[in-house]
Design a protein around this motif. Structure first.
Motif, short mmCIF file in Angstrom:
data_model
loop_
_atom_site.label_atom_id
_atom_site.label_comp_id
_atom_site.label_asym_id
_atom_site.label_seq_id
_atom_site.Cartn_x
_atom_site.Cartn_y
_atom_site.Cartn_z
N TYR A 63 0.81 -1.21 0.00
CA TYR A 63 0.00 0.00 0.00
C TYR A 63 0.85 1.26 0.00
CZ TYR A 63 -3.56 -3.42 1.15
OH TYR A 63 -4.39 -4.51 1.12
N ILE A 64 0.19 2.38 -0.26
CA ILE A 64 0.88 3.65 -0.41
C ILE A 64 1.60 4.07 0.87
CG2 ILE A 64 -1.09 5.09 0.22
CD1 ILE A 64 1.30 5.75 -2.71
N LYS A 65 1.08 3.67 2.03
CA LYS A 65 1.73 4.08 3.28
C LYS A 65 3.14 3.51 3.37
CE LYS A 65 -0.33 0.36 6.10
NZ LYS A 65 -1.14 0.07 7.32
N GLY A 66 3.33 2.30 2.86
CA GLY A 66 4.67 1.73 2.85
C GLY A 66 5.58 2.44 1.86
N ALA A 67 5.02 2.83 0.72
CA ALA A 67 5.80 3.54 -0.28
C ALA A 67 6.28 4.89 0.26
CB ALA A 67 4.97 3.72 -1.54
N VAL A 68 5.39 5.60 0.94
CA VAL A 68 5.76 6.89 1.52
C VAL A 68 6.84 6.69 2.58
CG1 VAL A 68 4.93 8.81 2.92
CG2 VAL A 68 3.55 7.96 1.02
N ALA A 69 6.68 5.68 3.42
CA ALA A 69 7.69 5.42 4.46
C ALA A 69 9.04 5.10 3.84
CB ALA A 69 7.22 4.28 5.35
N SER A 70 9.04 4.34 2.74
CA SER A 70 10.32 4.01 2.10
C SER A 70 10.99 5.26 1.55
CB SER A 70 10.11 2.97 1.00
OG SER A 70 9.43 3.52 -0.11
N LEU A 71 10.20 6.17 1.02
CA LEU A 71 10.76 7.42 0.51
C LEU A 71 11.38 8.24 1.64
CD1 LEU A 71 10.94 9.09 -2.14
CD2 LEU A 71 8.84 10.23 -1.41
N LEU A 72 10.73 8.22 2.80
CA LEU A 72 11.20 9.02 3.93
C LEU A 72 12.46 8.47 4.58
CD1 LEU A 72 7.77 9.93 5.58
CD2 LEU A 72 9.24 11.40 4.18
N THR A 73 12.85 7.24 4.23
CA THR A 73 14.13 6.72 4.74
C THR A 73 15.32 7.39 4.06
OG1 THR A 73 14.30 4.91 3.12
CG2 THR A 73 13.08 4.46 5.18
N GLY A 74 15.05 8.13 2.99
CA GLY A 74 16.12 8.84 2.29
C GLY A 74 16.95 7.99 1.36
N ALA A 75 16.55 6.73 1.15
CA ALA A 75 17.36 5.82 0.33
C ALA A 75 17.24 6.20 -1.15
CB ALA A 75 16.91 4.38 0.54
N PRO A 76 18.34 6.32 -1.86
CA PRO A 76 18.26 6.59 -3.31
C PRO A 76 17.80 5.37 -4.11
CG PRO A 76 20.55 6.32 -2.63
CD PRO A 76 19.73 6.31 -1.38
N VAL A 77 17.98 4.17 -3.52
CA VAL A 77 17.52 2.94 -4.17
C VAL A 77 16.44 2.33 -3.30
CG1 VAL A 77 18.16 0.66 -5.04
CG2 VAL A 77 19.79 2.56 -5.21
N ARG A 78 15.25 2.15 -3.88
CA ARG A 78 14.11 1.60 -3.14
C ARG A 78 13.52 0.46 -3.97
NH1 ARG A 78 13.90 6.92 -3.36
NH2 ARG A 78 12.27 6.92 -4.95
N ILE A 79 13.62 -0.75 -3.42
CA ILE A 79 13.15 -1.93 -4.13
C ILE A 79 11.80 -2.34 -3.57
CG2 ILE A 79 13.68 -4.31 -4.79
CD1 ILE A 79 16.61 -3.71 -4.29
N GLY A 80 10.82 -2.54 -4.46
CA GLY A 80 9.48 -2.87 -4.03
C GLY A 80 8.95 -4.14 -4.67
N LEU A 81 7.74 -4.48 -4.30
CA LEU A 81 7.06 -5.65 -4.83
C LEU A 81 6.74 -5.45 -6.32
CD1 LEU A 81 4.54 -6.16 -1.89
CD2 LEU A 81 6.47 -7.66 -2.44
N PRO A 82 6.40 -6.53 -7.02
CA PRO A 82 5.97 -6.37 -8.41
C PRO A 82 4.77 -5.41 -8.49
CG PRO A 82 6.34 -8.69 -7.91
CD PRO A 82 6.42 -7.95 -6.61
N PRO A 83 4.71 -4.56 -9.50
CA PRO A 83 3.62 -3.58 -9.57
C PRO A 83 2.23 -4.18 -9.44
CG PRO A 83 5.32 -3.02 -11.16
CD PRO A 83 5.72 -4.34 -10.56
N SER A 84 2.02 -5.39 -9.99
CA SER A 84 0.69 -5.99 -9.91
C SER A 84 0.31 -6.41 -8.49
CB SER A 84 0.59 -7.20 -10.84
OG SER A 84 1.40 -8.28 -10.35
N LYS A 85 1.30 -6.48 -7.60
CA LYS A 85 1.05 -6.88 -6.21
C LYS A 85 0.89 -5.65 -5.30
CE LYS A 85 1.60 -11.17 -7.40
NZ LYS A 85 1.81 -10.96 -8.85
#
Length: 350
Positions: free
Chosen positions: A97-119
């Motif tokens: 969900y979007i809350k996890g995506a926002v949290a990952s952005l706020l970690t300041g990491a230039p590389v952020r690896i996520g689940l497959p888009p369909s998931k």
């Protein structure tokens, strides 16, 4: 995307897995993977308050950052501040969900690896700089282990959850179970009475008969395990009103719940956090599934013979790729079904 994690460029790695407790348990092996790959690396886990308790004292997690999602902008600002001076080099976002995506952005990491888009949902994949490759739904544990590929970790590497208790927690739990076993001649069987989603609950009215059957058939001491929610308390009251003797260990401490799960001889649970904690701690667990798919979210590669599965229809092959919930299936699980599974776990002992 194989082997993106170069040790010289990944001194601090974040894991974003905010909730729920069962999902956080499934994420723990990745923390061990990261630390085994480079023991000097700092591993930082971002979670909401209750699931964060599962991660505390984990030998592979150096820092736990609590994200207060309910605080809105103020909570996001505090999360940003927690990483402002020490941003991550890379973050794994295990959330849909979007809350996890926002949290990952706020970690300041230039590389952020996520689940497959369909998931993912609500455009969450847009916040990832890299995504896992597409594929069918699979068991949550297997899905999370796919993050090993960009980490350069062999898929055949051992899987370990490493839930760790402090000496004080072990001492308290030992004293508790010593008191319980002093008046109990048979096995201690934990009952989990409710979940966060009422559709996943087994009917509360059936717990008194189950508790009585466990006592009569196995000489068990029944221990109520879980939190202080209204539905859990209602089910506990129903058991006591029926005159069935139980030990009430319900409470608001996640860590205390975990020690109780570790100490029972058998846990009986619908699809909720304690079930997955039991699996990680190697506590035998009878899983009650009807609303959710046990082949996707049930015990991973173990205790399948103890799963009471009313999600899968007779003649239908187990299929971990099925994601859709099935309403009204938990009511199909009978007391006799659960008692039979308990007998398989306990070997019919009394």
């Amino acid at each position: 995307m194989t082997g993106l994690l170069h040790p010289a460029r990944s001194r601090r790695v974040g894991i974003v897995l905010l909730t729920g407790i069962g999902d956080v348990v499934h994420g723990l092996p990745l923390a061990r993977d990261l630390k085994d790959q480079d023991p000097t690396r700092e591993v930082v886990w971002v979670a909401e308050a209750a699931p964060a308790e599962v991660v505390r004292n984990h030998p592979a997690v150096d820092r736990v950052v609590v994200f207060d999602k309910k605080a809105g902008v103020a909570g996001a600002r505090r999360l940003h501040d927690a990483f402002r001076s020490r941003p991550c080099d890379l973050t794994l976002n295990l959330m849909r969900y979007i809350k996890g995506a926002v949290a990952s952005l706020l970690t300041g990491a230039p590389v952020r690896i996520g689940l497959p888009p369909s998931k993912t949902r609500d455009g969450a994949s847009l916040f990832s700089t890299l995504s896992l490759s597409e594929g069918p739904w699979q068991h949550t544990q297997d899905l999370f282990l796919r993050f090993r590929e960009p980490l350069g970790i062999p898929t055949s590497a051992p899987v370990g959850w490493d839930i760790t208790f402090t000496p004080e927690e072990r001492t308290e739990a030992a004293a508790f179970f010593t008191r319980v076993r002093a008046v109990a001649g048979g096995p201690i069987v934990g009952l989990v009475l409710a979940t966060a989603n009422r559709h996943k609950d087994w009917p509360a009215a059936r717990y008194p008969a189950l508790a009585r059957a466990l006592i009569e058939h196995f000489g068990a001491t029944v221990l109520l395990v879980g939190g202080p929610s209204e539905r859990e308390r209602e089910a506990a009251d129903a058991i006591r009103s029926a005159g069935v003797p139980v030990v009430d260990a319900l409470g608001n401490s996640v860590r205390r719940m975990m020690t109780r799960v570790a100490g029972v001889d058998l846990l009986i649970s619908p699809d909720t956090g304690p079930l997955h904690i039991a699996h990680a701690l190697n506590t035998p667990v009878v899983g009650l599934f009807g609303h959710t798919n046990p082949w996707r979210v049930g015990p991973w590669r173990r205790d399948h013979d103890l799963v009471v599965d009313r999600y899968t229809d007779p003649g239908e092959a187990p299929d971990a790729s099925r994601y859709d919930p099935r309403d009204g299936r938990m009511e199909r699980i009978t007391v006799a079904d659960v008692t039979a599974a308990a007998a398989r776990a306990l070997g019919g002992r009394r």
